[in-house]
Scaffold this motif. Sequence first.
Motif, PDB file in Angstrom:
ATOM      1  N   GLY A 107       0.792  -1.224   0.000  1.00 15.02           N
ATOM      2  CA  GLY A 107       0.000   0.000   0.000  1.00 15.02           C
ATOM      3  C   GLY A 107       0.826   1.276   0.000  1.00 15.02           C
ATOM      4  O   GLY A 107       0.332   2.333   0.420  1.00 15.02           O
ATOM      5  N   GLU A 108       2.041   1.202  -0.504  1.00 16.29           N
ATOM      6  CA  GLU A 108       2.919   2.376  -0.417  1.00 16.29           C
ATOM      7  C   GLU A 108       2.400   3.541  -1.269  1.00 16.29           C
ATOM      8  O   GLU A 108       2.541   4.701  -0.886  1.00 16.29           O
ATOM      9  CB  GLU A 108       4.353   2.024  -0.826  1.00 16.29           C
ATOM     10  N   GLU A 109       1.794   3.257  -2.404  1.00 13.82           N
ATOM     11  CA  GLU A 109       1.275   4.340  -3.237  1.00 13.82           C
ATOM     12  C   GLU A 109       0.223   5.151  -2.476  1.00 13.82           C
ATOM     13  O   GLU A 109       0.240   6.388  -2.486  1.00 13.82           O
ATOM     14  CB  GLU A 109       0.679   3.774  -4.525  1.00 13.82           C
ATOM     15  N   GLN A 110      -0.669   4.466  -1.795  1.00 13.93           N
ATOM     16  CA  GLN A 110      -1.697   5.164  -1.010  1.00 13.93           C
ATOM     17  C   GLN A 110      -1.057   5.894   0.172  1.00 13.93           C
ATOM     18  O   GLN A 110      -1.438   7.029   0.502  1.00 13.93           O
ATOM     19  CB  GLN A 110      -2.743   4.176  -0.511  1.00 13.93           C
ATOM     20  N   LEU A 111      -0.080   5.246   0.808  1.00 15.38           N
ATOM     21  CA  LEU A 111       0.628   5.881   1.917  1.00 15.38           C
ATOM     22  C   LEU A 111       1.274   7.185   1.477  1.00 15.38           C
ATOM     23  O   LEU A 111       1.194   8.209   2.175  1.00 15.38           O
ATOM     24  CB  LEU A 111       1.698   4.927   2.467  1.00 15.38           C
ATOM     25  N   GLU A 112       1.872   7.184   0.304  1.00 22.03           N
ATOM     26  CA  GLU A 112       2.529   8.389  -0.197  1.00 22.03           C
ATOM     27  C   GLU A 112       1.519   9.510  -0.431  1.00 22.03           C
ATOM     28  O   GLU A 112       1.806  10.682  -0.145  1.00 22.03           O
ATOM     29  CB  GLU A 112       3.292   8.070  -1.488  1.00 22.03           C
ATOM     30  N   GLU A 165      12.014   5.330  10.567  1.00 22.33           N
ATOM     31  CA  GLU A 165      12.247   4.154   9.732  1.00 22.33           C
ATOM     32  C   GLU A 165      11.091   3.172   9.857  1.00 22.33           C
ATOM     33  O   GLU A 165      10.727   2.756  10.951  1.00 22.33           O
ATOM     34  CB  GLU A 165      13.546   3.448  10.118  1.00 22.33           C
ATOM     35  N   LEU A 166      10.523   2.800   8.712  1.00 24.84           N
ATOM     36  CA  LEU A 166       9.511   1.742   8.676  1.00 24.84           C
ATOM     37  C   LEU A 166      10.253   0.420   8.576  1.00 24.84           C
ATOM     38  O   LEU A 166      10.782   0.059   7.529  1.00 24.84           O
ATOM     39  CB  LEU A 166       8.568   1.932   7.482  1.00 24.84           C
ATOM     40  N   ALA A 198      -2.130  -1.994  10.169  1.00 20.96           N
ATOM     41  CA  ALA A 198      -2.594  -2.919   9.137  1.00 20.96           C
ATOM     42  C   ALA A 198      -3.037  -2.231   7.862  1.00 20.96           C
ATOM     43  O   ALA A 198      -3.366  -2.891   6.892  1.00 20.96           O
ATOM     44  CB  ALA A 198      -3.736  -3.769   9.691  1.00 20.96           C
ATOM     45  N   SER A 199      -3.055  -0.907   7.819  1.00 26.85           N
ATOM     46  CA  SER A 199      -3.516  -0.200   6.633  1.00 26.85           C
ATOM     47  C   SER A 199      -2.611   0.995   6.373  1.00 26.85           C
ATOM     48  O   SER A 199      -1.943   1.492   7.290  1.00 26.85           O
ATOM     49  CB  SER A 199      -4.951   0.281   6.828  1.00 26.85           C
ATOM     50  N   PRO A 200      -2.577   1.478   5.133  1.00 24.85           N
ATOM     51  CA  PRO A 200      -1.802   2.688   4.845  1.00 24.85           C
ATOM     52  C   PRO A 200      -2.244   3.873   5.690  1.00 24.85           C
ATOM     53  O   PRO A 200      -1.429   4.703   6.088  1.00 24.85           O
ATOM     54  CB  PRO A 200      -2.069   2.922   3.355  1.00 24.85           C
ATOM     55  N   ALA A 206       0.689   7.097  12.059  1.00 30.20           N
ATOM     56  CA  ALA A 206       1.833   6.866  12.941  1.00 30.20           C
ATOM     57  C   ALA A 206       3.019   7.734  12.526  1.00 30.20           C
ATOM     58  O   ALA A 206       3.722   8.300  13.375  1.00 30.20           O
ATOM     59  CB  ALA A 206       2.219   5.391  12.911  1.00 30.20           C
ATOM     60  N   ILE A 207       3.259   7.854  11.216  1.00 30.69           N
ATOM     61  CA  ILE A 207       4.369   8.678  10.733  1.00 30.69           C
ATOM     62  C   ILE A 207       4.120  10.152  11.043  1.00 30.69           C
ATOM     63  O   ILE A 207       5.027  10.858  11.514  1.00 30.69           O
ATOM     64  CB  ILE A 207       4.564   8.464   9.209  1.00 30.69           C
TER      65      ILE A 207
END
Length: 212
Positions: A107-112, A165-166, A198-200, A206-207
């Motif tokens: 889910g990195e695209e959504q996270l970004e 750091e993830l 568990a989700s983006p 958290a970040i």
Amino acid sequence: HWLIEDLPLVIRAREVDPDVLVLAHAEGITDRHRVVAQTLNFTIQDAPKTVRLREHVLPGRASDSWFIHPDDASALHKLGEQITATPVDTPERIYVSRRADTRSINGEEQLERLLADAGFSIIAPGTLAWEEQIAIFRGARIVAGAHGAGLANAVFSESGAKVIELTNARHYNRCFEWICHVKEHEYVPISSDDGTYASPEALARAIIEAAA
């Protein structure tokens, strides 16, 4: 590994003998090598892959793989200052993307997208010239990203930056925590694969909270 392990050897060797010959196989020379040679004022000598020498002095690593010696961290920071002028209009909050990498997080695209909406600039180091990477990390005060080589550029950040750091249990070691220790950065680990986030959306929250 080149930045943290190999480049400091060249810097140390030239401090001992400014006239030392730096050999490299032509096919392996990249723009990063040329930038270093130009900045430190030496010429890379083309050489075959196998070189025979009558005498050979190996500088040796002053640390374990990836765990940079504090003196080498200082030398790399100084090199970064020589390569780039004081950063102007570089983002203070960056997220180091691994979306094009095989070890991208889920889910990195959504996270970004979520982080961009929160004021983070999304950086893909592999798409940037090395000088641009150095300038961006020099100006960043918050650096977030998944475990991977891009975070090694935190060695160029000014002391006191915050590195989030993830972590990834399959590829995790404490090398970036160590970089933060020797650079006097604040280090914040967030597990990206143990189910806690568990989700983006949860990971983004958290970040953002860690960056506050």
